[in-house]
Design a protein around this motif. Structure first.
Motif, PDB file in Angstrom:
ATOM      1  N   THR A  89      11.802  10.908   0.441  1.00  0.00           N
ATOM      2  CA  THR A  89      10.663  10.251   1.056  1.00  0.00           C
ATOM      3  C   THR A  89      10.810   8.745   0.964  1.00  0.00           C
ATOM      4  O   THR A  89      11.481   8.217   0.093  1.00  0.00           O
ATOM      5  CB  THR A  89       9.362  10.666   0.355  1.00  0.00           C
ATOM      6  N   GLU A 103      -3.056   2.281  -3.662  1.00  0.00           N
ATOM      7  CA  GLU A 103      -3.188   3.458  -2.799  1.00  0.00           C
ATOM      8  C   GLU A 103      -3.651   3.043  -1.403  1.00  0.00           C
ATOM      9  O   GLU A 103      -4.348   2.039  -1.240  1.00  0.00           O
ATOM     10  CB  GLU A 103      -4.223   4.428  -3.376  1.00  0.00           C
ATOM     11  N   ILE A 140       1.210  -2.601  -6.277  1.00  0.00           N
ATOM     12  CA  ILE A 140       1.196  -1.390  -5.458  1.00  0.00           C
ATOM     13  C   ILE A 140      -0.184  -0.747  -5.556  1.00  0.00           C
ATOM     14  O   ILE A 140      -0.697  -0.516  -6.661  1.00  0.00           O
ATOM     15  CB  ILE A 140       2.269  -0.387  -5.927  1.00  0.00           C
ATOM     16  N   HIS A 171      10.647   2.478  -2.615  1.00  0.00           N
ATOM     17  CA  HIS A 171      11.830   2.369  -1.764  1.00  0.00           C
ATOM     18  C   HIS A 171      11.795   1.095  -0.931  1.00  0.00           C
ATOM     19  O   HIS A 171      12.820   0.438  -0.718  1.00  0.00           O
ATOM     20  CB  HIS A 171      11.923   3.600  -0.863  1.00  0.00           C
ATOM     21  N   SER A 210       8.731   5.514   0.311  1.00  0.00           N
ATOM     22  CA  SER A 210       7.450   5.080  -0.221  1.00  0.00           C
ATOM     23  C   SER A 210       7.568   3.656  -0.726  1.00  0.00           C
ATOM     24  O   SER A 210       8.591   2.994  -0.537  1.00  0.00           O
ATOM     25  CB  SER A 210       7.009   6.021  -1.345  1.00  0.00           C
ATOM     26  N   ALA A 211       6.506   3.180  -1.384  1.00  0.00           N
ATOM     27  CA  ALA A 211       6.478   1.790  -1.841  1.00  0.00           C
ATOM     28  C   ALA A 211       7.686   1.414  -2.699  1.00  0.00           C
ATOM     29  O   ALA A 211       8.298   0.364  -2.475  1.00  0.00           O
ATOM     30  CB  ALA A 211       5.173   1.526  -2.584  1.00  0.00           C
ATOM     31  N   THR A 242       0.845  -1.182   0.000  1.00  0.00           N
ATOM     32  CA  THR A 242       0.000   0.000   0.000  1.00  0.00           C
ATOM     33  C   THR A 242       0.883   1.236   0.000  1.00  0.00           C
ATOM     34  O   THR A 242       1.771   1.364   0.854  1.00  0.00           O
ATOM     35  CB  THR A 242      -0.925   0.016   1.228  1.00  0.00           C
ATOM     36  N   GLU A 243       0.676   2.118  -0.956  1.00  0.00           N
ATOM     37  CA  GLU A 243       1.499   3.327  -1.074  1.00  0.00           C
ATOM     38  C   GLU A 243       1.168   4.261   0.082  1.00  0.00           C
ATOM     39  O   GLU A 243       0.065   4.782   0.199  1.00  0.00           O
ATOM     40  CB  GLU A 243       1.226   4.019  -2.408  1.00  0.00           C
ATOM     41  N   ASP A 244       2.147   4.455   0.968  1.00  0.00           N
ATOM     42  CA  ASP A 244       1.935   5.283   2.153  1.00  0.00           C
ATOM     43  C   ASP A 244       3.293   5.772   2.621  1.00  0.00           C
ATOM     44  O   ASP A 244       4.247   4.999   2.716  1.00  0.00           O
ATOM     45  CB  ASP A 244       1.257   4.455   3.255  1.00  0.00           C
ATOM     46  N   LYS A 245       3.394   7.031   2.934  1.00  0.00           N
ATOM     47  CA  LYS A 245       4.691   7.567   3.327  1.00  0.00           C
ATOM     48  C   LYS A 245       5.205   6.948   4.625  1.00  0.00           C
ATOM     49  O   LYS A 245       6.383   7.029   4.938  1.00  0.00           O
ATOM     50  CB  LYS A 245       4.615   9.088   3.477  1.00  0.00           C
ATOM     51  N   ASN A 246       4.305   6.316   5.394  1.00  0.00           N
ATOM     52  CA  ASN A 246       4.717   5.687   6.643  1.00  0.00           C
ATOM     53  C   ASN A 246       4.946   4.187   6.508  1.00  0.00           C
ATOM     54  O   ASN A 246       5.015   3.483   7.501  1.00  0.00           O
ATOM     55  CB  ASN A 246       3.643   5.932   7.720  1.00  0.00           C
ATOM     56  N   ILE A 247       5.053   3.706   5.284  1.00  0.00           N
ATOM     57  CA  ILE A 247       5.205   2.264   5.078  1.00  0.00           C
ATOM     58  C   ILE A 247       6.473   1.747   5.757  1.00  0.00           C
ATOM     59  O   ILE A 247       7.499   2.422   5.807  1.00  0.00           O
ATOM     60  CB  ILE A 247       5.252   1.941   3.566  1.00  0.00           C
TER      61      ILE A 247
END
Length: 760
Positions: A281, A413, A411, A286, A283-284, A248-253
């Motif tokens: 950042t 949202e 991936i 990374h 993200s997914a 799930t694409e999330d900056k807190n992944i």
């Protein structure tokens, strides 16, 4: 399908020339594979064309060349011109594949004294001169180079190809349904005409969804009684080891350090060093990069992230991790815009036995280039097609007893209140699962050989004028349309085409002879003429004396910009528009350039399988916990909206009304045009159509009228459309042919008619 058997017990082995039997023994072959056992007698009989469809690394190349060379040796010993081997033309879609096959074919032919001539832009002039002086043996060539020979040496063609007996087309699937494929059909037809005989054609492929369509393509509409023998091997259910990871694409992944396979993850507890890269950042992509870094380092692998932009991005991330952890770089980029030297560096790294390498690539690595043993294949997000996925997976698991390994990533949202419906349906995940399941069942997209491809007809007409220094219109129509591959075009339409080319100053007509006008002469004499496909205007990227590759002008770069290219980061020093050169220097951070041409069309079978997946609780055993959660979320959305009932697939969302069709992309494009013809604002979006300004009831009424009434003619459907120039030579077609051509290639009205009947 034959099982492997001892060579001494093989009937096919004993049909070969004695010198080839000795070659087989010297190379310690203990058995023939199924495709080889069946292909040898079929090709030696030489009554039919032949399609060889077998999995990657199944011995297709030898299955074709062993009987062909056996025939060449017989001709050399007993033919009318003793000492002449005759000629075999091997046609490849890639120059890199030619370079790879040189060694295999030369190794086979060397002791037999059969000449082998590679031919493309990188081959020295003296090699080509030797072929002109002695046109026998085996010629390895691309369609574009063959086209150049036709245009530049037209008068010599009968003598040059007089000894031609066989045409071998490698990676046949890559040509079918394309402008390049139509060019190939025309070139093969011209070889028959110029030599005055029907030359045997042999097609090789690991990915053919419809064998009958492949057979039809091989002889391409030509009026001949020649039949085609189809030899299949290994086309049962596809076996592999695979894992689909959902993200799930999330900056807190959180970084994905968990171990999901049998490997021991020695870096599982290592602190993430992604912050040491130049990316701000997390993200997914990374998380995927760090997971792959931990899993793949120390082995040879291929990573397919679908686009050239993503190739650059993931190469940069993975290379940066090598640097952050203090390891030598093991990750290399490979795509069509990189220089030959950089691509060869990546290929050589895979072949090396001294160190490991993983190549991040586009479909440039789908073809059968020899890159040694590959431990696994990675697919990031849904592949362009099932056929493409099959090609990619086939690059791994080539050793006896092994099965290929696929690591897959989908991936999506993060769910929020304002997600689009398709995001809530987890469309990408369901598409990926549908593609994998169809692959496991042995299905892939059938070839579509019936498009008109009139862009290539323009090129082939001009090529005939160049080859023959002028041609009568009636002769051109007879060669190209009556007996040739453009059989769908009427004589009246052909006359309209010629009239338009004369009006555009491309052709001139004098005493019933078509000749070049000024613009036509310039077109035919330019080096880009020989390719049937168009290419963007590109700038060369250089650093010092080294060329890194090319980039399309549409990328809108300027001095001072930073970018990622060949997996490294660069800053633009200067741009020379006249020379089309971008000079760069190494820099600490950048962004990947934007490339064009990465779109693809989804087959209706994939969307239909997605619908089946939504409507049942079929478990997906290859999905990890996150991917299963995404599937549950998609099914829950589908169930809550009662989408199993076709009446509920028209969904109102504010000012928009979404029509879920589950059709293929061509049918969705057709529906889009039908609605626009009724002045309804809409656009296609994966699973269907998004309309604007009409509520659900209005859309239902409109679709009902479409069902009850006849579809408007294609001319009306495409009236006023401004973007019908898709292929290279479309701009030279008169409007009526431009419309017919576009409809034949990009629309599917029958599929829409059938869908309307089920919806309402």
């Amino acid at each position: 399908m034959h099982c492997e058997r001892d060579v001494s017990e093989s009937k096919s082995f004993n049909l070969l020339d004695e010198r080839l039997r000795h070659w087989v023994w010297r190379h310690e072959w203990v058995s023939f594979r199924g495709v080889q056992e069946d292909a040898i007698p079929a090709i030696l009989e030489n009554k039919n064309d032949v399609v060889l469809a077998a999995s990657t690394s199944s011995g297709k190349t030898e299955a074709a060349f062993l009987p062909v060379i056996s025939k060449m040796l017989l001709l050399h010993d007993t033919g009318g011109v003793k000492g002449n081997f005759g000629l075999t033309v091997y046609i490849s879609p890639l120059t890199a594949l030619i370079n790879d096959q040189i060694y295999r074919v030369t190794e086979l032919c060397g002791s037999l004294k059969i000449p082998v001539y590679p031919w493309h832009g990188g081959i020295a002039a003296n090699v080509k001169k030797k072929f002109f002086e002695n046109p026998q043996g085996i010629l390895l060539i691309t369609p574009e180079s063959l086209q150049a020979i036709f245009c530049n040496h037209g008068a010599q063609l009968p003598a040059m190809f007089g000894g031609l007996r066989y045409i071998i087309i490698d990676e046949l699937h890559s040509f079918i349904g394309s402008e390049r494929g139509k060019q190939l059909q025309s070139l093969m037809h011209m070889l028959d005409i110029r030599t005055g005989k029907t030359i045997t054609r042999i097609g090789l492929s690991a990915t053919l969804g419809d064998m009958n369509a492949a057979s039809i393509f091989l002889r391409g509409g030509e009026k001949t009684k020649r039949k085609c023998s189809v030899i299949q091997d290994g086309n049962g259910n596809f076996k592999m080891k695979l894992l689909l990871k959902g993200i799930t694409e999330d900056k807190n992944i959180e970084p994905m350090n968990e171990s999901d396979d049998d490997e021991e993850d020695e870096d599982a507890q290592t602190e993430s060093k992604m912050e040491q890269t130049s990316v701000d950042t997390f993200s997914a992509p990374h998380a995927i990069a760090e997971y792959l870094f931990q899993k793949l380092r120390g082995t040879n692998n291929l990573i397919f992230p679908n686009t050239r932009t993503n190739v650059e991005f993931y190469t940069h991330l993975l290379s940066a991790l090598c640097s952050a952890y203090g390891y030598p770089n093991e990750f290399f980029a490979h795509h069509g815009n990189l220089s030959k030297e950089i691509k060869e560096e990546a290929e050589d790294a895979l072949r090396s036995t001294e160190h490991s390498a993983t190549v991040i690539c586009t479909n440039t690595m789908e073809m059968g280039i020899d890159i040694g043993e590959i431990a696994s294949v990675v697919q990031i997000e849904a592949p362009p097609s099932v056929a493409s996925l099959r090609q990619r997976i086939g690059r791994a698991g080539r050793r006896e007893g092994e099965v290929p390994v696929l690591r897959a990533f989908t991936i999506e949202e993060a769910l929020k209140n304002n997600n689009h419906l398709f995001a809530r349906l987890r469309e990408s995940t369901f598409q990926f699962c549908a593609s994998i399941m169809l692959l496991l069942e042995g299905w892939c997209e059938p070839p579509k050989p019936h498009g008109m491809h009139l862009s290539t007809l323009v090129q082939q007409l001009l090529a005939l004028v160049a080859e023959r220094s002028g041609i009568r219109p009636s002769d051109a129509y007879q060669i190209l349309c009556v007996s040739g591959p453009f059989e769908q075009l009427s004589e009246t339409d052909f006359e309209d085409l010629i009239e338009n080319l004369i009006m555009l100053d491309i052709l001139d007509e004098a005493e019933n002879l078509l000749l070049f006008a000024d613009k036509g002469e310039k077109l035919a004499n330019h080096y880009t003429f020989f390719a049937a496909f168009s290419q963007d205007i590109e700038y060369r990227i250089v650093t010092g004396e080294k060329t890194l590759g090319t980039i399309p002008i549409k990328s809108n770069m300027q001095a001072g910009d930073v970018l990622i290219f060949a997996g490294l980061t660069w800053k633009i020093k200067s741009i020379d528009d006249r020379a089309k050169i971008i000079e760069v220097k190494y820099f600490k951070s950048g962004r990947p350039p934007l490339f064009t041409g990465s779109g693809f069309s989804i087959h209706p079978a994939i969307r239909n399988r997605m619908k089946i997946l939504y409507e049942n609780d079929e478990p997906i055993p290859f999905a990890d916990a996150n991917a299963k959660l995404l599937l549950e979320q998609g099914r829950e959305t589908y169930k809550n909206l009662n989408l199993d009932d076709p009446k509920n697939r028209i969904i109102e969302r504010g000012a928009n009304t979404i029509v879920l069709t589950f059709l293929g992309d061509k049918a969705n494009k057709t529906l889009q045009l039908l609605l626009r013809n009724l002045e309804i604002s809409n656009y296609t979006c994966g699973l269907g159509i998004n309309t604007h300004g009409k509520d659900k009831k209005e859309i239902e009424e409109i679709l009902f009228k479409l069902k009850e009434n006849k579809f408007p003619p294609t001319e009306k459907l495409l009236h006023g459309r401004q973007n019908l120039y898709v292929e290279k030579w479309d701009k030279f077609l008169p409007h009526n042919l431009l419309v017919k051509n576009y409809a034949s290639l990009y629309l599917a009205p029958e599929e829409v008619r059938e869908w309307l009947g089920t919806l309402l």
